[in-house]
Enzyme design. Structure first.
Site, PDB file in Angstrom:
ATOM      1  N   ASP A 161      -8.452   3.546  12.145  1.00 42.11           N
ATOM      2  CA  ASP A 161      -9.451   3.002  11.210  1.00 42.11           C
ATOM      3  C   ASP A 161      -9.598   1.513  11.503  1.00 42.11           C
ATOM      4  O   ASP A 161      -9.176   0.651  10.741  1.00 42.11           O
ATOM      5  CB  ASP A 161      -9.061   3.249   9.761  1.00 42.11           C
ATOM      6  CG  ASP A 161     -10.245   3.043   8.806  1.00 42.11           C
ATOM      7  OD1 ASP A 161     -11.327   2.638   9.292  1.00 42.11           O
ATOM      8  OD2 ASP A 161     -10.085   3.276   7.601  1.00 42.11           O
ATOM      9  N   CYS A 215     -10.466  -1.625   9.009  1.00 39.42           N
ATOM     10  CA  CYS A 215     -10.334  -1.241   7.606  1.00 39.42           C
ATOM     11  C   CYS A 215      -9.943  -2.475   6.792  1.00 39.42           C
ATOM     12  O   CYS A 215      -9.181  -3.324   7.251  1.00 39.42           O
ATOM     13  CB  CYS A 215      -9.283  -0.149   7.459  1.00 39.42           C
ATOM     14  SG  CYS A 215      -9.233   0.568   5.805  1.00 39.42           S
ATOM     15  N   ASN A 245      -7.567   6.957   0.894  1.00 36.99           N
ATOM     16  CA  ASN A 245      -7.329   5.840  -0.028  1.00 36.99           C
ATOM     17  C   ASN A 245      -8.498   4.861  -0.100  1.00 36.99           C
ATOM     18  O   ASN A 245      -8.367   3.781  -0.664  1.00 36.99           O
ATOM     19  CB  ASN A 245      -6.048   5.098   0.349  1.00 36.99           C
ATOM     20  CG  ASN A 245      -6.110   4.508   1.747  1.00 36.99           C
ATOM     21  OD1 ASN A 245      -7.060   4.740   2.500  1.00 36.99           O
ATOM     22  ND2 ASN A 245      -5.086   3.751   2.103  1.00 36.99           N
ATOM     23  N   PHE A 277     -11.879   3.461  -1.647  1.00 34.17           N
ATOM     24  CA  PHE A 277     -12.340   3.525  -3.029  1.00 34.17           C
ATOM     25  C   PHE A 277     -13.353   2.429  -3.335  1.00 34.17           C
ATOM     26  O   PHE A 277     -13.492   1.453  -2.598  1.00 34.17           O
ATOM     27  CB  PHE A 277     -11.166   3.416  -4.004  1.00 34.17           C
ATOM     28  CG  PHE A 277     -10.432   2.086  -3.940  1.00 34.17           C
ATOM     29  CD1 PHE A 277     -10.970   0.937  -4.509  1.00 34.17           C
ATOM     30  CD2 PHE A 277      -9.199   1.988  -3.319  1.00 34.17           C
ATOM     31  CE1 PHE A 277     -10.306  -0.276  -4.449  1.00 34.17           C
ATOM     32  CE2 PHE A 277      -8.522   0.770  -3.247  1.00 34.17           C
ATOM     33  CZ  PHE A 277      -9.081  -0.364  -3.820  1.00 34.17           C
ATOM     34  N   GLU A 283     -14.243   0.262  -7.001  1.00 38.77           N
ATOM     35  CA  GLU A 283     -13.781   0.084  -8.377  1.00 38.77           C
ATOM     36  C   GLU A 283     -14.561  -1.017  -9.084  1.00 38.77           C
ATOM     37  O   GLU A 283     -15.003  -1.990  -8.457  1.00 38.77           O
ATOM     38  CB  GLU A 283     -12.288  -0.268  -8.408  1.00 38.77           C
ATOM     39  CG  GLU A 283     -11.398   0.883  -7.992  1.00 38.77           C
ATOM     40  CD  GLU A 283      -9.933   0.519  -7.871  1.00 38.77           C
ATOM     41  OE1 GLU A 283      -9.106   1.455  -7.779  1.00 38.77           O
ATOM     42  OE2 GLU A 283      -9.610  -0.690  -7.840  1.00 38.77           O
ATOM     43  N   ASN A 303      -6.692  -3.961   9.180  1.00 41.01           N
ATOM     44  CA  ASN A 303      -6.334  -3.174  10.383  1.00 41.01           C
ATOM     45  C   ASN A 303      -7.141  -3.756  11.546  1.00 41.01           C
ATOM     46  O   ASN A 303      -8.281  -3.340  11.761  1.00 41.01           O
ATOM     47  CB  ASN A 303      -6.729  -1.696  10.234  1.00 41.01           C
ATOM     48  CG  ASN A 303      -5.684  -0.858   9.535  1.00 41.01           C
ATOM     49  OD1 ASN A 303      -4.748  -1.369   8.963  1.00 41.01           O
ATOM     50  ND2 ASN A 303      -5.859   0.445   9.573  1.00 41.01           N
ATOM     51  N   SER A 315      -4.666  -4.561  -8.944  1.00 43.91           N
ATOM     52  CA  SER A 315      -4.975  -5.119  -7.638  1.00 43.91           C
ATOM     53  C   SER A 315      -4.967  -6.640  -7.772  1.00 43.91           C
ATOM     54  O   SER A 315      -5.049  -7.173  -8.884  1.00 43.91           O
ATOM     55  CB  SER A 315      -6.338  -4.634  -7.135  1.00 43.91           C
ATOM     56  OG  SER A 315      -6.328  -3.238  -6.885  1.00 43.91           O
ATOM     57  N   HIS A 357      -0.956  -5.608   2.537  1.00 45.92           N
ATOM     58  CA  HIS A 357      -2.345  -5.207   2.308  1.00 45.92           C
ATOM     59  C   HIS A 357      -2.498  -4.241   1.145  1.00 45.92           C
ATOM     60  O   HIS A 357      -3.613  -3.823   0.827  1.00 45.92           O
ATOM     61  CB  HIS A 357      -2.921  -4.567   3.564  1.00 45.92           C
ATOM     62  CG  HIS A 357      -2.556  -3.117   3.775  1.00 45.92           C
ATOM     63  ND1 HIS A 357      -1.256  -2.656   3.704  1.00 45.92           N
ATOM     64  CD2 HIS A 357      -3.328  -2.026   4.052  1.00 45.92           C
ATOM     65  CE1 HIS A 357      -1.250  -1.357   3.943  1.00 45.92           C
ATOM     66  NE2 HIS A 357      -2.487  -0.944   4.150  1.00 45.92           N
ATOM     67  N   ALA A 372      -0.087  -1.285  -1.680  1.00 45.84           N
ATOM     68  CA  ALA A 372       1.173  -0.783  -2.212  1.00 45.84           C
ATOM     69  C   ALA A 372       2.026  -0.094  -1.153  1.00 45.84           C
ATOM     70  O   ALA A 372       3.251  -0.165  -1.187  1.00 45.84           O
ATOM     71  CB  ALA A 372       0.906   0.180  -3.371  1.00 45.84           C
TER      72      ALA A 372
END
Length: 389
Positions: free
Chosen positions: A68, A71, A152, A154, A156, A262, A300, A317, A319
């Site tokens: 990825d 990312c 993972n 998302f 928000e 990444n 976050s 980066h 958890a």
């Protein structure tokens, strides 16, 4: 900080033995300079540990960047507050975001939208010598720009400690980056096998600077990293538009932060120019803003770097997983997921069971371990969560 040998430095207070062994193996590669830095969220990855910072002199390990490519996170602080959301049906906002941004792993836009068109044009002009290869490998890459993905990744809507509304998003280079990375990982493995290079793990296969294969990878890597950056910008613009429509007022952006976690870049550390691969880590130069998400249902953080030298100017980066996806599905229940997401508007489905907060490390412990690496500027709590299944 803990020394785990001459070539490995660790900030994780909780480090599984398998993760430690994997990082120690990567640290034996002869071109590591000066050492690998393990972040507080370090956990087992493919070839190289997720949550590691890998400086290499004269070579790059494609699997240490990962599939990825690029990312990362993007966040926008708006002028709105919790009071503007009070009494409103947040499921309407969630479903409007889900309609505006294709969500699942294989999702694509139906067409290149007006907002995406200039970004597509920018990518078409980037690394033109590799354009024909990209078109052959990923002919529909244009329709992937502005798509979230799954796992993972998302979107928000969150509130900070002053009840200000933030928009927060996590995604990368999607299918185009994955296919490019997979291609170059295979090239590195074939070359190392052809030249009888002994590898402690075949996913540590590397490309040597000065070769055509290295140059091709670097060009595709930089293109995919920029794709990821623009992908987040495109999605965030769509989310901003949905929030404006929901509240009936234009969004005034007080702040926008967009950062990879990444990627590979050229940096100078300990007196030498190196290729620095951050696989699950963000740049944390002194004064640099950054984003550290928790898992769905937890806090976050908006942070600023402290420029720690031994960490190679890096920080965690997120958890970091404690349970694999399959283990999480075996261990936790839908009811436990509902309990963890109480008070947050989300799509209630067991498709997200492998993303339950309990499958991840304690984000508060991760941030405590990172106290010398970053300063927390804002702590965000979610009120709306959007994920791709």
């Amino acid at each position: 900080m803990e020394r785990l040998g001459k070539k490995l430095v660790n900030w994780a207070s909780v480090l599984e033995e398998g993760t430690r062994r994997q990082a120690q193996t990567a640290a034996t590669m002869p071109f590591i300079h000066p050492h690998i830095a393990l972040m507080p969220d370090a956990h087992l990855g493919k070839g190289a540990t997720v949550g590691s910072v890998i400086p290499t002199d004269g070579a790059i390990i494609p699997a240490a960047v990962g599939v990825d490519i690029g990312c990362g996170m993007i966040a926008v602080r708006t002028q709105f507050t919790a009071a503007d959301l009070a009494g409103r049906d947040l499921s309407v906002l969630r479903t409007s975001i889900e309609a505006a941004v294709p969500l699942s792993a294989g999702a694509a836009n139906r067409e290149v939208s007006a907002t995406a068109a200039p970004r597509v044009a920018e990518l078409e002009a980037l690394e033109p010598a590799r354009a024909a290869f990209r078109e052959q490998l990923v002919p529909r890459w244009r329709l992937a720009l502005g798509t979230l993905g799954s796992g993972n990744h998302f979107i928000e809507v969150s509130l900070d400690e002053l009840d200000r509304v933030w928009l927060f998003l996590h995604s990368g280079s999607r299918g185009p980056g994955n296919k490019l990375a997979t291609h170059h990982i295979a090239v590195a493995q074939r070359l190392c096998a052809r030249w009888f290079v002994p590898l402690p793990d075949r996913d540590l296969a590397y490309l040597v600077e000065g070769t055509a294969e290295f140059d091709e990878y670097l060009a595709d890597l930089q293109w995919a990293q920029h794709f990821a950056l623009l992908n987040r910008e495109e999605m965030m613009d769509r989310v901003v538009a949905q929030l404006a429509g929901f509240l009936g007022a234009a969004v005034e952006e007080a702040e926008r932060i967009n950062c990879h976690h990444n990627y590979t870049t050229r940096e100078r550390h300990f007196g030498r120019e190196v290729w620095l691969s951050r696989k699950g880590a963000i740049a944390a130069d002194a004064g640099r803003p950054g984003l550290v998400p928790g898992s769905m249902g937890t806090a976050s953080y908006v942070v600023v770097g402290k420029g720690d030298v031994m960490s190679l100017h890096s920080s965690p980066h997120g958890a970091g997983r404690e349970y694999s996806r399959s283990a999480a599905r075996r261990t936790f229940t839908h009811e436990q997921l509902r309990e963890a997401m109480k008070g947050i508007e989300y799509r209630d489905t067991d498709a997200f069971l492998d993303e339950i907060p309990a499958a991840y490390k304690d984000i508060d412990r991760v941030m405590a371990d990172a106290a010398d690496l970053v300063e927390v500027r804002h702590t965000l709590r979610q009120v709306v969560n959007v994920k791709g299944d």
